[in-house]
Design an enzyme around this catalytic site. Structure first.
Site, short mmCIF file in Angstrom:
data_model
loop_
_atom_site.label_atom_id
_atom_site.label_comp_id
_atom_site.label_asym_id
_atom_site.label_seq_id
_atom_site.Cartn_x
_atom_site.Cartn_y
_atom_site.Cartn_z
N LYS A 1 0.82 -1.21 0.00
CA LYS A 1 0.00 0.00 0.00
C LYS A 1 0.85 1.26 0.00
O LYS A 1 2.05 1.25 0.28
CB LYS A 1 -0.96 -0.02 1.19
CG LYS A 1 -2.09 -1.03 1.00
CD LYS A 1 -3.19 -0.88 2.01
CE LYS A 1 -4.37 -1.80 1.66
NZ LYS A 1 -5.44 -1.73 2.67
N ARG B 1 -3.45 -10.16 5.25
CA ARG B 1 -3.90 -10.20 3.85
C ARG B 1 -2.77 -9.65 2.98
O ARG B 1 -2.44 -8.46 3.06
CB ARG B 1 -5.18 -9.36 3.70
CG ARG B 1 -5.79 -9.37 2.31
CD ARG B 1 -7.09 -8.55 2.30
NE ARG B 1 -7.71 -8.55 0.98
CZ ARG B 1 -7.42 -7.70 0.01
NH1 ARG B 1 -6.51 -6.74 0.21
NH2 ARG B 1 -8.03 -7.78 -1.17
#
Length: 283
Positions: free
Chosen positions: A225, A259
């Site tokens: 991210k 995740r």
């Protein structure tokens, strides 16, 4: 120390969470996801990637057919179904029994994915979007991953108190729909409407989240991210080392499920972190 949870699944052994972290492999069957869009959006490629992630140690496969990256166009319901259902069908037809979560904000997609063989609803709206989502989870008797995505969030928001209040509302929705609140897994939603400082503040304060909700497991999703890219000034495919750093920090601060795009290296880092916290087990 990690809280312990046993989360029942309908047709498979339960998820057992505690000191041993679980790895959720990301399987985006979209043309436009921020990191791997278009890589696995054919059924054969998606099936091969699912097999690869399971071989590398994934415990759960998370399938998504709509990108939530900033600026992504909404996907019509039928188009999302056309993306995810053939992949779920192919995975189950191949005899793969690993748990599947369906990453969607659409109740109809969640319902049909569960009927096709998915086991968990992963709702980026944290049950605070479409009212039918909680009802479907209750009727289909599946657990929910509830991600934090507060559209009223601002740069001035005090992250953890606001997030705690928001998740209390999510758990109230779950309970009112007939979902056992202990079957709701909390995901802080790293990157969603949050500033760089807020993201790292939340990562530091995960013990506060775990302490406030001792009956709920926590999922950490930081893989590739921008909160990593802004620190390292690099592209999504170059963020493995940064992802591993946040994975280990998230585990040390009480996270249960991680995740990730890159299963094997994150799995290895988690095993070493576990041995450091609790002592190594004989292999």
């Amino acid at each position: 120390m990690h809280t312990s949870h046993t989360i029942r699944l309908r047709n498979r052994p339960p998820l057992v969470l505690g000191r041993r972290a679980l790895v959720m492999g990301i399987l985006n069957v979209t043309p436009d996801s921020f990191s791997d869009g278009g890589t696995h959006n054919r059924v054969d490629a998606a099936l091969a990637q699912a097999r690869r992630m399971l071989d590398e140690g994934a415990d759960i496969i998370d399938i998504g057919g709509e990108s939530t990256r900033p600026g992504a166009e909404p996907v019509p319901v039928q188009e999302e179904l056309d993306r995810v259902l053939p992949v779920i069908d192919a995975i189950r037809a191949a005899g793969i029994s690993a748990p599947i979560s369906i990453d969607t904000m659409k109740p109809l997609v969640a319902h049909q994915a569960i009927e096709a063989g998915a086991d968990i609803i992963n709702d980026v709206n944290g049950l605070q979007g479409a009212p039918e989502m909680a009802e479907i989870a209750a009727i289909m008797d599946v657990p929910v991953i509830a991600m934090h995505w507060d559209r009223d969030w601002s740069a001035e928001t005090d992250p953890m108190p606001s997030m705690i209040t928001w998740f209390k509302h999510t758990l109230s929705i779950a309970s009112n729909a007939g979902i056992d609140p202990r079957r709701v897994i909390l995901d802080p939603g790293f990157g969603f409407t949050k500033t760089l400082n807020q993201n790292y503040s939340i990562l530091r304060q995960l013990p506060d989240l775990a302490g406030t909700f001792p009956n709920n497991a926590i999922l950490v999703g930081t893989s590739r991210k921008s909160m990593i890219g802004k620190i390292l000034d690099n592209q999504p495919a170059e963020r493995l080392a940064g992802t591993i750093a946040t994975t280990v920090q998230g585990y040390e601060h009480g996270g249960h499920i991680f995740r990730v795009h890159d299963v094997a290296p994150n799995r290895d880092a988690l095993r070493v972190a576990e041995a450091t916290m609790y002592g190594p087990t004989e292999q």
